[in-house]
Design a protein around this motif. Structure first.
Motif, short mmCIF file in Angstrom:
data_model
loop_
_atom_site.label_atom_id
_atom_site.label_comp_id
_atom_site.label_asym_id
_atom_site.label_seq_id
_atom_site.Cartn_x
_atom_site.Cartn_y
_atom_site.Cartn_z
N ARG A 217 0.81 -1.22 0.00
CA ARG A 217 0.00 0.00 0.00
C ARG A 217 0.84 1.26 0.00
O ARG A 217 0.48 2.27 -0.60
CB ARG A 217 -0.93 -0.01 1.22
N LEU A 218 2.01 1.23 0.67
CA LEU A 218 2.83 2.43 0.79
C LEU A 218 3.90 2.54 -0.29
O LEU A 218 4.31 3.66 -0.62
CB LEU A 218 3.50 2.45 2.17
N SER A 219 4.34 1.41 -0.84
CA SER A 219 5.46 1.45 -1.79
C SER A 219 5.06 1.06 -3.21
O SER A 219 5.47 1.71 -4.17
CB SER A 219 6.58 0.53 -1.30
N PRO A 222 1.46 3.30 -4.87
CA PRO A 222 1.75 4.67 -5.34
C PRO A 222 2.65 4.70 -6.57
O PRO A 222 2.47 5.55 -7.46
CB PRO A 222 2.44 5.31 -4.13
N LYS A 225 0.45 3.78 -9.89
CA LYS A 225 -0.83 4.44 -10.15
C LYS A 225 -1.09 4.64 -11.64
O LYS A 225 -2.16 4.33 -12.15
CB LYS A 225 -0.87 5.78 -9.42
N ARG A 313 -0.92 12.31 -13.35
CA ARG A 313 -0.43 11.55 -12.19
C ARG A 313 1.10 11.44 -12.23
O ARG A 313 1.76 11.47 -11.19
CB ARG A 313 -1.06 10.16 -12.16
#
Length: 315
Positions: A217-219, A222, A225, A313
């Motif tokens: 979720r954190l690495s 993102p 995306k 993005r």
């Protein structure tokens, strides 16, 4: 500041000229021609569609198929069916494709992950008519009891209201088939993007005490995306343009409704063209070409929107 004058008799070494090889020139010219050819073909296709669509766009009431008052009255249900079935397919396929890609890239054992990747790539190569036959022979009879259950206990919800069809050939069935067809493409793209996530970031997150899901979720997410958005748009394009599978599964009508368990669902543009083109002539043929122009514009707008989202993005 002034530079000192060159000494008399000093040898001036000329700068070496850049050597341009014939292969470089050929490759550069071929690249430019290929890129320009794509634009030329796109413009020619658009010009053909516009030219052949004019008789249908200006046709009078009664000359179009289904007794439509004008072209937009004729193409409106088809546009709704195309977009509605594609959106339902995305709702079904995106979470599954994301989960499968994460399992292959970060959860599956090393010996199992390549095998699953090969299976996913193989599913992407299955012809659409095979999916359509599977949908009408296997899936439609299988989901009929489930449709009755949804209508009985959740009929108060607008999507599950109405008279349940006895054949199982509804827009929900067609959307499930479209979702199965879109999952391999989206999974393959997402899997490659997840595998390209920086290993140092993943190891740092794990070293700081994060669980595997927290690390993803954190690495990973993102970082991926833009790739996820690209994969979703590829799946959406597959769902919008699919022809044979929808033509085989969906019961065709001209009604516009959000109910997904009835047989009163409109067909899609691509399926309608495939079913009606062989017998069409005159204004009816122009109407089919004009509906193809509408589908062309829809896919073009979606691709432009996808590129805008990805670029925003990334920046």
């Amino acid at each position: 500041m002034t530079t000192a004058p060159a000494r008399e008799g000093a040898t001036v070494i000329p700068k070496p000229k850049a050597v341009v090889r014939i292969g470089d020139r050929v490759f550069s010219a071929a690249s430019v021609i290929s890129g320009g050819l794509i634009l030329v073909v796109l413009v020619l296709v658009a010009a053909f569609l516009v030219w052949q669509s004019i008789p249908a766009l200006v046709a009078k009431a009664g000359t179009l198929p289904n007794g439509s008052a004008n072209f937009w009255d004729y193409v409106g249900p088809l546009v709704f069916g195309t977009v509605w079935s594609a959106l339902i397919a995305l709702v079904i396929s995106v979470p599954l494709a994301l989960g499968i890609a994460l399992f292959i890239s970060h959860y599956a054992p090393r010996r199992l992950a390549p095998v699953l990747g090969y299976v996913v790539d193989l599913l992407a190569a299955v012809p659409s008519v095979v999916y359509g036959l599977w949908g009408i022979v296997v899936l439609a009879p299988f989901v009929k009891p489930f449709y009755v259950f949804l209508n009985t206990y959740f009929g108060w919800f607008p999507l599950f209201s109405g008279q349940v069809t006895g054949t199982g050939r509804t827009i929900l069935t067609a959307s499930i088939v479209l979702a199965v067809m879109a999952i391999p493409i989206m999974t393959a793209v997402m899997r490659e993007i997840f595998l390209q996530a920086p290993t140092l970031n993943e190891e740092a997150a794990l070293a700081l005490g994060a669980t595997r899901w927290e690390m993803i979720r954190l690495s990973v997410l993102p970082f991926a995306k833009s790739g996820i958005v690209s994969a979703i748009m590829l799946g959406l394009g597959r769902a919008l343009g699919e022809t044979m599978a929808v033509a085989l599964v969906l019961s065709v009508s001209t009604n516009v409704t959000l109910q997904v368990l009835t047989s009163l669902n409109p067909s899609t543009i691509a399926a309608n063209i495939a079913l009606q083109f062989a017998e069409a002539s005159g204004t009816a043929l122009n109407a089919l070409v004009a509906s193809g122009l509408v589908l062309f514009v829809i896919t073009l707008v979606i691709n432009m929107l996808a590129r805008y989202i990805v670029r925003k993005r990334v920046s």
